[in-house]
Design a protein around this motif. Structure first.
Motif, PDB file in Angstrom:
ATOM      1  N   ALA A 194     -22.990  25.882 -15.081  1.00  0.00           N
ATOM      2  CA  ALA A 194     -21.541  26.080 -14.936  1.00  0.00           C
ATOM      3  C   ALA A 194     -20.799  25.559 -16.164  1.00  0.00           C
ATOM      4  O   ALA A 194     -19.853  26.205 -16.651  1.00  0.00           O
ATOM      5  CB  ALA A 194     -21.042  25.388 -13.665  1.00  0.00           C
ATOM      6  N   LEU A 195     -21.208  24.418 -16.672  1.00  0.00           N
ATOM      7  CA  LEU A 195     -20.556  23.867 -17.869  1.00  0.00           C
ATOM      8  C   LEU A 195     -20.792  24.757 -19.078  1.00  0.00           C
ATOM      9  O   LEU A 195     -19.866  25.004 -19.870  1.00  0.00           O
ATOM     10  CB  LEU A 195     -21.076  22.451 -18.141  1.00  0.00           C
ATOM     11  N   ILE A 196     -22.006  25.253 -19.223  1.00  0.00           N
ATOM     12  CA  ILE A 196     -22.306  26.150 -20.339  1.00  0.00           C
ATOM     13  C   ILE A 196     -21.485  27.432 -20.218  1.00  0.00           C
ATOM     14  O   ILE A 196     -20.942  27.924 -21.213  1.00  0.00           O
ATOM     15  CB  ILE A 196     -23.819  26.444 -20.413  1.00  0.00           C
ATOM     16  N   ALA A 197     -21.356  27.955 -19.002  1.00  0.00           N
ATOM     17  CA  ALA A 197     -20.560  29.171 -18.774  1.00  0.00           C
ATOM     18  C   ALA A 197     -19.089  28.948 -19.110  1.00  0.00           C
ATOM     19  O   ALA A 197     -18.386  29.889 -19.488  1.00  0.00           O
ATOM     20  CB  ALA A 197     -20.707  29.630 -17.326  1.00  0.00           C
ATOM     21  N   GLN A 198     -18.610  27.720 -18.979  1.00  0.00           N
ATOM     22  CA  GLN A 198     -17.226  27.391 -19.310  1.00  0.00           C
ATOM     23  C   GLN A 198     -17.035  27.110 -20.796  1.00  0.00           C
ATOM     24  O   GLN A 198     -15.949  26.739 -21.229  1.00  0.00           O
ATOM     25  CB  GLN A 198     -16.776  26.163 -18.511  1.00  0.00           C
ATOM     26  N   GLY A 199     -18.108  27.244 -21.574  1.00  0.00           N
ATOM     27  CA  GLY A 199     -18.015  27.015 -23.004  1.00  0.00           C
ATOM     28  C   GLY A 199     -18.245  25.565 -23.403  1.00  0.00           C
ATOM     29  O   GLY A 199     -18.048  25.208 -24.560  1.00  0.00           O
ATOM     30  N   LYS A 200     -18.663  24.757 -22.481  1.00  0.00           N
ATOM     31  CA  LYS A 200     -18.924  23.341 -22.763  1.00  0.00           C
ATOM     32  C   LYS A 200     -20.430  23.140 -22.923  1.00  0.00           C
ATOM     33  O   LYS A 200     -21.089  22.500 -22.111  1.00  0.00           O
ATOM     34  CB  LYS A 200     -18.383  22.470 -21.633  1.00  0.00           C
ATOM     35  N   SER A 201     -20.968  23.712 -24.000  1.00  0.00           N
ATOM     36  CA  SER A 201     -22.424  23.738 -24.169  1.00  0.00           C
ATOM     37  C   SER A 201     -23.025  22.349 -24.341  1.00  0.00           C
ATOM     38  O   SER A 201     -24.109  22.079 -23.820  1.00  0.00           O
ATOM     39  CB  SER A 201     -22.820  24.640 -25.329  1.00  0.00           C
ATOM     40  N   ALA A 202     -22.356  21.452 -25.054  1.00  0.00           N
ATOM     41  CA  ALA A 202     -22.902  20.102 -25.240  1.00  0.00           C
ATOM     42  C   ALA A 202     -22.968  19.363 -23.904  1.00  0.00           C
ATOM     43  O   ALA A 202     -23.972  18.708 -23.594  1.00  0.00           O
ATOM     44  CB  ALA A 202     -22.059  19.313 -26.236  1.00  0.00           C
ATOM     45  N   ASP A 203     -21.906  19.482 -23.107  1.00  0.00           N
ATOM     46  CA  ASP A 203     -21.907  18.847 -21.788  1.00  0.00           C
ATOM     47  C   ASP A 203     -22.957  19.480 -20.869  1.00  0.00           C
ATOM     48  O   ASP A 203     -23.635  18.784 -20.113  1.00  0.00           O
ATOM     49  CB  ASP A 203     -20.527  18.957 -21.131  1.00  0.00           C
TER      50      ASP A 203
END
Length: 129
Positions: A20-29
């Motif tokens: 979900a975080l990667i899908a939101q563009g927060k790849s590092a998180d």
């Protein structure tokens, strides 16, 4: 079965959060969350090793270390938490892995052998008339 439940549940939850975080563009998180999920799953799942009655502590500890070596260490290397632009970065990760493992092993050894009272063997149990 117990190891599968202990490791599978946190891995599924953390993987869902990481994706979900990667899908939101927060790849590092997202990558960090996935790494934490792998670490939690490996530690929780491999904890059943210490419940194998026929194994001595040395064998249990070596098996646990081997599992950590092939799960936690790669998760640390892929987590993005450490700069790996030079060979010294890899040494830092390996040193942190070994140091944390040693501190935790000694701490839990002391807790379970010195602090937590052992259960009495069934032969030591007091029988009621």
């Amino acid at each position: 079965m117990k190891a599968t439940l202990l490791s599978g549940i946190p891995l599924l939850i953390m993987t869902a959060i990481g994706i979900a975080l990667i899908a939101q563009g927060k790849s590092a998180d997202g990558r960090s969350t996935l790494a934490v999920g792998v670490i939690i799953a490996a530690v929780a799942g491999s904890s059943v090793i210490y419940q194998i009655g026929g194994w001595d502590l040395r064998r249990q500890s070596l098996a646990h270390f081997a599992i950590m070596l092939v799960t936690v260490l790669p998760a640390l290397l892929l987590s993005g938490w450490f700069p790996l632009d030079s060979i010294s970065g890899y040494f830092v990760v390996i040193a942190a892995f070994l140091a944390a493992g040693l501190v935790l092993w000694i701490s839990f050894y002391l807790i379970f052998t010195k602090v937590v009272p052992r259960k009495a063997d069934s032969s030591d149990a007091v029988r009621m008339p």
